[in-house]
Enzyme design. Structure first.
Site, short mmCIF file in Angstrom:
data_model
loop_
_atom_site.label_atom_id
_atom_site.label_comp_id
_atom_site.label_asym_id
_atom_site.label_seq_id
_atom_site.Cartn_x
_atom_site.Cartn_y
_atom_site.Cartn_z
N GLU A 203 0.83 -1.20 0.00
CA GLU A 203 0.00 0.00 0.00
C GLU A 203 0.86 1.24 0.00
O GLU A 203 0.56 2.24 -0.68
CB GLU A 203 -0.93 -0.01 1.22
CG GLU A 203 -1.99 1.08 1.21
CD GLU A 203 -1.59 2.35 1.96
OE1 GLU A 203 -2.41 3.29 2.00
OE2 GLU A 203 -0.45 2.42 2.48
N HIS A 317 3.72 7.93 10.09
CA HIS A 317 4.98 7.83 9.35
C HIS A 317 6.15 8.28 10.22
O HIS A 317 7.06 8.98 9.76
CB HIS A 317 4.92 8.59 8.03
CG HIS A 317 4.14 7.86 6.98
ND1 HIS A 317 4.41 7.95 5.64
CD2 HIS A 317 3.10 6.99 7.07
CE1 HIS A 317 3.58 7.19 4.95
NE2 HIS A 317 2.76 6.59 5.81
#
Length: 345
Positions: A203, A317
């Protein structure tokens, strides 16, 4: 409890394109709870709970962002490329694990110390191309003897930790949060419909696994479980990210300002009505950045009605993502209740 499952998933290593460790955990968790477990040629793990002719795809990407070895110099220092969307300063001086042919090898990301930086260097962004990994080796030959070579995948070395209340922190909560939510929902649900639980690969490199699996399965509709950005901490304003941690799962109406996905309104209505009927908190979001597997799923075949179903997660992230597990529990309940019915397509 979902906390211990999330701990297991967060601490496991599964950089994008090397998700095998996560597949193994999912297989073990779902054995006996579904009718079929199989892996497709790309590496997506597809589990099926058989029902009637109406099929619903539930997607959660397994992969985490990481790095890959690009070059090893004669002194044993390793240069890397990012796999996924890193911001350079977040990686500066982190501990990492290199997944070599002889097993995991610890290392650290090095860079020039601030003591010897010139004034203009201090003002510049620390870029990944200027970083290197030090595994303690004194030569390229020593690195090779450790089982590290060009193409070796690398993940962050960070352990899941519980914070105050229901909140936890760890690496790869994007998207082990969605994986954990989907595992628990599959274990608990009783649906008259055919349910495909798809744990997707790659992804973070362009929604690749979801594209392949959606085309193959051709479901009647789809939900993609993932994470989203809350606007409830310093440095970000509520006008830019309106959702908050602790206020329930998020129905994403728009991703990437519509360049990614406009959620099917029938899917939105189905989930909102289920939440209201069962007194489950949920939030709505119109997002300006970021996509989920739903972005590519809804474009497959003749179009698949889709919606992202997300959990507000701080500092995504990064190695220190933070989530409120009460939101996960509410998300699991909402999925389980919704799958007792189907959207009015």
């Amino acid at each position: 409890m979902v906390k211990e499952l999330l701990r297991k998933l967060s601490d496991a290593h599964g950089v994008t394109s090397s998700e095998g460790n996560i597949r193994d955990i999912i297989r073990a968790e779902l054995a006996g709870s579904v009718d079929e477990i199989r892996e497709d040629t790309m590496g997506n793990l597809i589990v099926t709970k058989r029902g009637d002719d109406f099929s619903i795809m539930l997607a959660a990407h397994m992969d985490e962002i990481g790095l890959m070895v690009q070059y090893i110099d004669e002194k044993g220092f390793i240069r890397v490329v990012p796999l996924g969307g890193w911001f350079g300063p977040v990686l500066y001086c982190q501990r990492v694990v290199l997944h070599g042919t002889k097993g995991p090898v610890p290392g650290v990301i090095g860079a020039k110390p601030p003591h010897v930086m010139k004034e203009e260097e201090r003002k510049k962004e620390i870029k990944i191309e200027n970083m290197f990994i030090d595994v303690g080796a004194a030569s390229g030959e020593e690195v090779a003897n450790l089982g590290i070579e060009i193409g070796t995948p690398i993940t962050i070395d960070r352990e899941y930790t519980e914070l105050a209340g229901n909140r936890v922190t760890g690496k790869a909560l994007d998207n082990r949060v969605g994986v954990a939510m989907l595992i628990r929902a599959l274990q608990q649900m009783k649906s008259p419909h055919t349910i495909y639980g798809v744990f997707t690969v790659q992804e973070e490199l362009g929604l690749k696994g979801a594209k392949v699996s959606a085309y193959s399965l051709n479901p009647d509709c789809a939900i993609a479980t993932d994470v989203t950005i809350p606007g409830d901490h310093p440095g970000i304003e509520k006008k830019d990210a309106s959702v908050e941690m602790g206020k329930g799962p998020v129905l994403v109406l728009v991703s990437a300002s519509g360049r990614g996905l406009m959620a099917d309104p029938r899917m939105t209505a189905w989930l909102r009505e289920t939440a209201e009927k069962n007194n489950i908190p949920c939030q709505l979001e119109v997002g300006t950045g970021g996509n989920t597997d739903a972005t590519i799923i809804h474009l497959e075949r003749g179009g698949i009605p889709s919606i992202p179903f997300s959990i507000a997660t701080r500092y995504i992230h990064s190695p220190v993502e933070v989530v409120d597990t009460a939101d996960l529990e509410a998300g699991i309940r909402l999925i389980v209740e919704a799958l007792k019915s189907k959207p009015a397509l």
